[in-house]
Design a protein around this motif. Structure first.
Motif, mmCIF file in Angstrom:
data_model
loop_
_atom_site.group_PDB
_atom_site.id
_atom_site.type_symbol
_atom_site.label_atom_id
_atom_site.label_comp_id
_atom_site.label_asym_id
_atom_site.label_seq_id
_atom_site.Cartn_x
_atom_site.Cartn_y
_atom_site.Cartn_z
ATOM 1 N N LEU A 57 0.788 -1.240 0.000
ATOM 2 C CA LEU A 57 0.000 0.000 0.000
ATOM 3 C C LEU A 57 0.817 1.285 0.000
ATOM 4 N N LEU A 58 1.808 1.350 0.902
ATOM 5 C CA LEU A 58 2.356 2.666 1.233
ATOM 6 C C LEU A 58 3.822 2.585 1.645
ATOM 7 N N LEU A 59 4.576 3.613 1.294
ATOM 8 C CA LEU A 59 5.962 3.762 1.771
ATOM 9 C C LEU A 59 5.965 4.979 2.694
ATOM 10 N N ARG A 60 6.518 4.808 3.911
ATOM 11 C CA ARG A 60 6.459 5.889 4.910
ATOM 12 C C ARG A 60 7.803 6.028 5.616
ATOM 13 N N ASN A 61 8.160 7.278 5.902
ATOM 14 C CA ASN A 61 9.299 7.563 6.777
ATOM 15 C C ASN A 61 8.709 7.822 8.160
ATOM 16 N N PHE A 66 12.523 3.775 7.138
ATOM 17 C CA PHE A 66 11.406 3.819 6.191
ATOM 18 C C PHE A 66 10.762 2.436 6.208
ATOM 19 N N GLN A 67 9.457 2.402 6.056
ATOM 20 C CA GLN A 67 8.761 1.116 6.074
ATOM 21 C C GLN A 67 7.734 1.068 4.962
ATOM 22 N N VAL A 68 7.510 -0.168 4.471
ATOM 23 C CA VAL A 68 6.483 -0.413 3.448
ATOM 24 C C VAL A 68 5.353 -1.170 4.129
ATOM 25 N N GLU A 69 4.149 -0.623 4.021
ATOM 26 C CA GLU A 69 2.998 -1.133 4.761
ATOM 27 C C GLU A 69 2.044 -1.895 3.848
ATOM 28 N N PHE A 70 1.423 -2.910 4.427
ATOM 29 C CA PHE A 70 0.579 -3.832 3.658
ATOM 30 C C PHE A 70 -0.841 -3.879 4.214
ATOM 31 N N GLU A 71 -1.774 -4.126 3.328
ATOM 32 C CA GLU A 71 -3.152 -4.436 3.689
ATOM 33 C C GLU A 71 -3.132 -5.760 4.464
ATOM 34 N N ASP A 72 -3.669 -5.757 5.673
ATOM 35 C CA ASP A 72 -3.562 -6.993 6.488
ATOM 36 C C ASP A 72 -4.912 -7.367 7.098
#
Ligand SMILES: Cc1ccc(O)c(S)c1
Ligand SMILES: [Zn+2]
Length: 261
Positions: A57-61, A66-72
């Motif tokens: 879904l998303l890349l965030r600082n 930095f993290q890459v977030e997933f639909e869970d």
């Protein structure tokens, strides 16, 4: 819950409302993995990994890394088998790295440090309702660690590296779709596993760690892009996001098990 920072803030809020025991420090992470002291367990199967890139879904600082977030909300990007009794859902992945290539990983192997370490963070939907609860639950999380070493360019990782300039500062976030984290899992299925903790506050002892034996390779330029991020928000005095690793912690009474005879 949007990301680990929110989870951690929520966990801290919950902790204030109904305090849980402060980690007694008997199973803290990271650790040095002494290969001679690890115990070969022939019952340990390879980890089963099944990720759906469309959950990305998303890349965030988040001001730590930095993290890459997933639909869970469903069991569509999951790991199972190996040392795990249940199936765990992927929530996010992130990295830890150094200011120079002689530091950066959190775990070490026979005191050998790697320049960076990938953490794929999964939570247990059988025991918990969400990832925020999981960081307060024993064995609520399963984190897969993969070492990064300097070498040839990692072609599949370049899509992520190219997106980093868009999240240079703390709290920046951008859409990041259709990335398959399986591209960062080494071909060799061998791993070490041990009971541990988060390596960032609240340091709760909720993690089953699975550390892959083989590193993946990234190029010096790719690692340099990690180091181009900032801990600080726009407008603040810039502080390079480097050395975001925790030092190794005492093994205490734990045993590290391995799939390596
Ligand atoms: C949930 C979480 C937060 C920070 C971390 O370094 C790790 S390893 C896991
Ligand atoms: Zn981590």
């Amino acid at each position: 819950l949007a990301c680990c920072t929110q989870n951690i803030n929520k966990a801290k809020q919950q902790e204030r409302q109904n305090p849980v025991p402060v980690p007694s420090g008997v199973r803290q992470s990271p650790i040095d993995i002494s290969t001679d002291d690890s115990v070969y367990d022939p019952q340990l199967k390879p980890l089963k990994i099944s990720y759906d890139p469309s959950n990305c879904l998303l890349l965030r600082n988040n001001g730590y890394f930095f993290q890459v977030e997933f639909e869970d909300s469903k069991d569509s990007s999951v790991i199972s088998s190996g040392p795990l009794k249940n199936q765990y859902r992927l929530k996010q992945f992130h990295f830890h790295w150094g200011s120079k290539s002689d530091r950066g990983s959190e775990h070490t192997v026979n005191n050998q440090v790697y320049p960076a370490e990938l953490h794929l963070v999964h939570w247990n939907p059988v025991k918990c309702n969400n990832s925020g609860e999981a960081i307060l639950s024993e064995n609520g999380l399963a984190v897969v660690g993969v070492f990064l070493k300097l070498g040839k360019r990692h072609d599949s990782l370049q899509k992520l590296v190219d997106a980093l300039p868009a999240v240079k500062h703390k709290d920046a976030a951008v859409d990041f779709f259709n990335f398959d984290p399986a591209c960062m899992i080494p071909p060799c299925s061998d791993y070490w596993t041990y009971p541990g903790s988060l390596t960032a506050p609240p340091l709760t002892e909720c993690v089953t760690w699975v550390i892959m034996k083989d590193p993946i390779e990234v190029s010096p330029d790719q690692l340099a892009m990690f180091r181009s991020l900032f801990y600080t928000s726009v407008g603040e005095k810039q502080k390079n996001m480097v050395d975001n690793y925790r030092p190794v912690q005492p093994l205490m009474k734990r045993t590290v098990y391995s799939t390596i005879p």
